[in-house]
Design an enzyme around this catalytic site. Structure first.
Site, PDB file in Angstrom:
ATOM      1  N   ASP A  31       0.848  -1.199   0.000  1.00  0.00           N
ATOM      2  CA  ASP A  31       0.000   0.000   0.000  1.00  0.00           C
ATOM      3  C   ASP A  31       0.878   1.242   0.000  1.00  0.00           C
ATOM      4  O   ASP A  31       1.992   1.230   0.511  1.00  0.00           O
ATOM      5  CB  ASP A  31      -0.925   0.005   1.231  1.00  0.00           C
ATOM      6  CG  ASP A  31      -2.175   0.833   0.999  1.00  0.00           C
ATOM      7  OD1 ASP A  31      -3.260   0.253   0.832  1.00  0.00           O
ATOM      8  OD2 ASP A  31      -2.064   2.085   0.947  1.00  0.00           O
ATOM      9  N   ARG A 150     -19.244  -8.235   1.132  1.00  0.00           N
ATOM     10  CA  ARG A 150     -19.995  -7.214   1.873  1.00  0.00           C
ATOM     11  C   ARG A 150     -19.163  -6.803   3.077  1.00  0.00           C
ATOM     12  O   ARG A 150     -18.720  -7.672   3.826  1.00  0.00           O
ATOM     13  CB  ARG A 150     -21.339  -7.794   2.371  1.00  0.00           C
ATOM     14  CG  ARG A 150     -22.262  -8.253   1.284  1.00  0.00           C
ATOM     15  CD  ARG A 150     -23.304  -9.194   1.854  1.00  0.00           C
ATOM     16  NE  ARG A 150     -22.665 -10.373   2.448  1.00  0.00           N
ATOM     17  CZ  ARG A 150     -23.251 -11.196   3.325  1.00  0.00           C
ATOM     18  NH1 ARG A 150     -24.489 -10.972   3.718  1.00  0.00           N
ATOM     19  NH2 ARG A 150     -22.611 -12.244   3.819  1.00  0.00           N
ATOM     20  N   GLU A 151     -18.938  -5.512   3.234  1.00  0.00           N
ATOM     21  CA  GLU A 151     -18.256  -5.072   4.447  1.00  0.00           C
ATOM     22  C   GLU A 151     -19.066  -5.539   5.651  1.00  0.00           C
ATOM     23  O   GLU A 151     -20.289  -5.570   5.613  1.00  0.00           O
ATOM     24  CB  GLU A 151     -18.118  -3.546   4.464  1.00  0.00           C
ATOM     25  CG  GLU A 151     -17.067  -3.066   3.489  1.00  0.00           C
ATOM     26  CD  GLU A 151     -16.940  -1.550   3.433  1.00  0.00           C
ATOM     27  OE1 GLU A 151     -17.311  -0.872   4.406  1.00  0.00           O
ATOM     28  OE2 GLU A 151     -16.493  -1.054   2.392  1.00  0.00           O
ATOM     29  N   LEU A 246     -34.667  -7.303   1.719  1.00  0.00           N
ATOM     30  CA  LEU A 246     -36.023  -6.740   1.700  1.00  0.00           C
ATOM     31  C   LEU A 246     -36.251  -5.901   2.956  1.00  0.00           C
ATOM     32  O   LEU A 246     -37.377  -5.785   3.414  1.00  0.00           O
ATOM     33  CB  LEU A 246     -37.069  -7.861   1.628  1.00  0.00           C
ATOM     34  CG  LEU A 246     -37.249  -8.556   0.285  1.00  0.00           C
ATOM     35  CD1 LEU A 246     -38.367  -9.592   0.353  1.00  0.00           C
ATOM     36  CD2 LEU A 246     -37.562  -7.562  -0.841  1.00  0.00           C
ATOM     37  N   CYS A 256     -19.922   1.434  -2.406  1.00  0.00           N
ATOM     38  CA  CYS A 256     -20.111   0.789  -3.711  1.00  0.00           C
ATOM     39  C   CYS A 256     -21.412   1.162  -4.429  1.00  0.00           C
ATOM     40  O   CYS A 256     -21.363   1.652  -5.565  1.00  0.00           O
ATOM     41  CB  CYS A 256     -20.041  -0.724  -3.554  1.00  0.00           C
ATOM     42  SG  CYS A 256     -18.390  -1.278  -3.102  1.00  0.00           S
TER      43      CYS A 256
HETATM   44  N1  LIG Z   1     -15.465  -1.912  -0.009  1.00  0.00           N
HETATM   45  C1  LIG Z   1     -16.271  -2.817  -0.535  1.00  0.00           C
HETATM   46  O1  LIG Z   1     -17.222  -3.307   0.096  1.00  0.00           O
HETATM   47  C2  LIG Z   1     -16.044  -3.284  -1.952  1.00  0.00           C
HETATM   48  C3  LIG Z   1     -16.680  -4.454  -2.395  1.00  0.00           C
HETATM   49  C4  LIG Z   1     -16.464  -4.881  -3.700  1.00  0.00           C
HETATM   50  C5  LIG Z   1     -15.660  -4.140  -4.545  1.00  0.00           C
HETATM   51  N2  LIG Z   1     -15.068  -2.987  -4.093  1.00  0.00           N
HETATM   52  C6  LIG Z   1     -14.200  -2.269  -5.012  1.00  0.00           C
HETATM   53  O2  LIG Z   1     -12.840  -2.535  -4.652  1.00  0.00           O
HETATM   54  C7  LIG Z   1     -11.995  -1.381  -4.892  1.00  0.00           C
HETATM   55  C8  LIG Z   1     -11.288  -1.004  -3.602  1.00  0.00           C
HETATM   56  O3  LIG Z   1     -12.271  -0.660  -2.641  1.00  0.00           O
HETATM   57  P1  LIG Z   1     -11.929  -0.543  -1.084  1.00  0.00           P
HETATM   58  O4  LIG Z   1     -13.203  -0.302  -0.382  1.00  0.00           O
HETATM   59  O5  LIG Z   1     -11.050  -1.657  -0.682  1.00  0.00           O
HETATM   60  O6  LIG Z   1     -11.067   0.813  -1.090  1.00  0.00           O
HETATM   61  P2  LIG Z   1     -10.202   1.412   0.096  1.00  0.00           P
HETATM   62  O7  LIG Z   1     -10.237   2.880  -0.091  1.00  0.00           O
HETATM   63  O8  LIG Z   1     -10.639   0.826   1.401  1.00  0.00           O
HETATM   64  O9  LIG Z   1      -8.726   0.852  -0.160  1.00  0.00           O
HETATM   65  C9  LIG Z   1      -7.940   1.204  -1.258  1.00  0.00           C
HETATM   66  C10 LIG Z   1      -6.476   1.139  -0.833  1.00  0.00           C
HETATM   67  O10 LIG Z   1      -5.669   1.328  -1.987  1.00  0.00           O
HETATM   68  C11 LIG Z   1      -4.543   2.105  -1.609  1.00  0.00           C
HETATM   69  N3  LIG Z   1      -3.967   2.663  -2.824  1.00  0.00           N
HETATM   70  C12 LIG Z   1      -4.437   3.635  -3.635  1.00  0.00           C
HETATM   71  N4  LIG Z   1      -3.639   3.782  -4.701  1.00  0.00           N
HETATM   72  C13 LIG Z   1      -2.636   2.878  -4.571  1.00  0.00           C
HETATM   73  C14 LIG Z   1      -1.518   2.526  -5.349  1.00  0.00           C
HETATM   74  N5  LIG Z   1      -1.237   3.140  -6.500  1.00  0.00           N
HETATM   75  N6  LIG Z   1      -0.697   1.542  -4.900  1.00  0.00           N
HETATM   76  C15 LIG Z   1      -0.958   0.923  -3.724  1.00  0.00           C
HETATM   77  N7  LIG Z   1      -2.021   1.207  -2.943  1.00  0.00           N
HETATM   78  C16 LIG Z   1      -2.846   2.167  -3.370  1.00  0.00           C
HETATM   79  C17 LIG Z   1      -5.079   3.100  -0.618  1.00  0.00           C
HETATM   80  O11 LIG Z   1      -4.068   3.647   0.200  1.00  0.00           O
HETATM   81  C18 LIG Z   1      -6.060   2.211   0.169  1.00  0.00           C
HETATM   82  O12 LIG Z   1      -5.433   1.609   1.278  1.00  0.00           O
HETATM   83  C19 LIG Z   1     -12.935  -0.316  -5.447  1.00  0.00           C
HETATM   84  O13 LIG Z   1     -12.915  -0.372  -6.844  1.00  0.00           O
HETATM   85  C20 LIG Z   1     -14.303  -0.750  -4.939  1.00  0.00           C
HETATM   86  O14 LIG Z   1     -15.358  -0.288  -5.751  1.00  0.00           O
HETATM   87  C21 LIG Z   1     -15.232  -2.557  -2.818  1.00  0.00           C
END
Ligand SMILES: NC(=O)c1ccc[n+]([C@@H]2O[C@H](COP(=O)([O-])OP(=O)(O)OC[C@H]3O[C@@H](n4cnc5c(N)ncnc54)[C@H](O)[C@@H]3O)[C@@H](O)[C@H]2O)c1
Length: 426
Positions: A31, A150-151, A246, A256
């Site tokens: 990260d 799902r979170e 529901l 999301c």
């Molecule tokens: N959160 C959810 O429930 C969920 C579920 C399904 C899909 N998604 C998708 O997954 C993706 C990530 O979502 P998230 O909630 O985990 O995001 P998040 O913001 O929690 O985490 C993203 C991470 O990426 C890091 N980051 C950004 N640019 C970077 C780079 N160039 N190199 C290394 N690290 C980098 C950030 O520091 C951060 O820690 C999104 O596209 C989201 O739509 C999220």
């Protein structure tokens, strides 16, 4: 067992890193955020996700999981590199691919020949080509493996997904990625990149439409004096409808649904296809936020000016610390715009910057001097708050429970008034 790098250790990247390590793979998570990396290296979770801390420790102790802030260290030995970086909403509603592009461009010089770069971030149709261009190496493959977790239930969802989808230019590459999940028993779909990308958006947008419909039906129940819980239960017994998702509430949100619904609208419009149901679902959701604020306003005599509102819950749902696009925040913004001062309590949120909103460290402290109490997140702990103590701390007695977590009869017996709540039809 394979060597895997995971780029981005947020909600998805962390679950992916730890989950793949628990399946026996050698995983290095990377990260950009040094504070996050430091915490993880010390075995601490930077997010709240039930059960994830335990398997983080197990992963580190087994030697299967490492976390680094050095990109080359993560990527140079990896057979697979999963990209789990943000894809936020751009100003025009489309998905902003800049994080995906910069992560891909940054890793290209370190990738070993034959490596497969797997996009887990939610990306629009055609993004696989964008990633291929950003990497610019013919000896590297690009696949799409959308994430459906799902979170609040991420660990369960990693181990027991409804399905795993992998898209690639060739079935051979898609199968190589799918083999990483060989220990997980669930339906598995090997497909093209575009199909994989669209399955994710189509699923999230369908769920958003479903929730908007549920909220609209709940509003109708209220207007006609029908019991929304019974109506929705009766609907859910139809197996074509299904009884999950529901639950009415103050609107849908999270990191999301809002951005993915907008992004799908934008993808469709780029291809000249109208998706009016999504447009309506988004409008219905905005109306749902306002409906809660209106109910509070009406119950307080038509004005919020000078009123204090206690709010229980800020996260977009229970069991997470995530407030991104939370419907609770949208409702609070309406309340503040109407002239109210809002004091909120959430078991997982200790800081949130919003004019007109302050945070309390308990439900009773939030309720102190409040004219009305509004429940906006379904935290189980709210079920057990002491109704008498809360009502005694409040100046007024109006209670709006958008999540139906409170025992209404008990609260009414303690003196609470639930305005306009849908009552059993007679
Ligand atoms: N959160 C959810 O429930 C969920 C579920 C399904 C899909 N998604 C998708 O997954 C993706 C990530 O979502 P998230 O909630 O985990 O995001 P998040 O913001 O929690 O985490 C993203 C991470 O990426 C890091 N980051 C950004 N640019 C970077 C780079 N160039 N190199 C290394 N690290 C980098 C950030 O520091 C951060 O820690 C999104 O596209 C989201 O739509 C999220």
């Amino acid at each position: 067992m394979s060597k895997i790098a995971v780029i981005g250790t947020g909600y998805v990247g962390l679950t992916t890193s730890i989950g793949l390590a628990s399946l026996g793979h050698k995983v290095i998570g990377y990260d950009l955020d040094p504070a996050k990396v430091e915490m993880l290296q010390a075995g601490q979770l930077p997010i709240h996700e039930p059960g994830l801390g335990e398997i983080l420790t197990a992963g580190i102790e087994s030697g299967n999981l490492q976390i680094t802030s050095v990109l080359s260290e993560a990527v140079s030995e990896a057979d697979f590199v999963f990209t789990c970086v943000p894809t936020p909403q751009d100003e025009d509603g489309s998905a902003d691919l800049s994080y995906v592009i910069s992560a891909s461009a940054a890793m290209k010089e370190f990738l070993k020949p034959g490596a497969v770069v797997v996009t887990k971030s939610t990306v629009p149709v055609g993004s696989a080509r964008v990633v291929e261009d950003a990497i610019g190496r013919s000896d590297v493959e690009v696949a799409s493996n959308p994430e459906f977790l799902r979170e609040g239930a991420a660990v369960h969802d990693f181990n027991h997904p409804d399905r795993i989808v992998v898209g690639a230019r060739s079935t051979e590459v898609a199968q190589k990625v799918m083999d990483l999940y060989s220990k997980i028993d669930c339906p598995k779909i090997l497909t093209s990149q575009a199909t994989a990308e669209l399955i994710k958006y189509a699923s999230n947008s369908f769920l958003a439409i479903k929730l908007s419909y549920v909220n609209d039906i709940a509003a109708l129940c209220e207007a006609v004096g029908a019991d929304s819980q019974e109506v929705l239960h009766g609907m859910g017994l139809d197996t074509r409808i299904g009884n999950r998702f529901l639950e009415p509430g103050p609107g849908w949100g999270g990191s999301c649904f809002p951005k993915d619904a907008k992004a799908l609208e934008s993808i469709a419009s780029n291809f000249g296809v109208g998706l009016p149901l999504i447009t309506s679902a988004i409008a219905s959701n905005e109306a749902a936020h306002k409906r809660v604020a209106d109910r509070v306003t009406d119950a307080l005599g038509g004005s919020l000016s000078g009123k204090t509102i206690a709010v229980l819950g800020l996260t977009f749902k229970a069991n997470t610390d995530d407030t991104r696009e939370s419907p609770a925040i949208a409702v609070i913004e309406h309340l503040v715009r109407g002239g109210a001062k809002v004091v909120a309590y959430d078991p997982m949120v200790t800081k949130y910057e919003l004019a007109g909103l302050s945070l309390a460290d308990s439900a009773v402290a939030a309720a102190s001097g409040a004219d009305a109490l509004v429940v906006l997140t379904e935290w189980p702990v709210f079920r057990t708050v002491d109704s008498a103590e809360i009502l005694q701390a409040m100046t007024g007695n109006v209670v709006v429970d958008t999540r139906r977590v409170l025992d209404q009869a008990k609260w009414q017996a303690a003196g609470a008034v639930f305005p306009n709540s849908s009552s059993r039809a007679v």
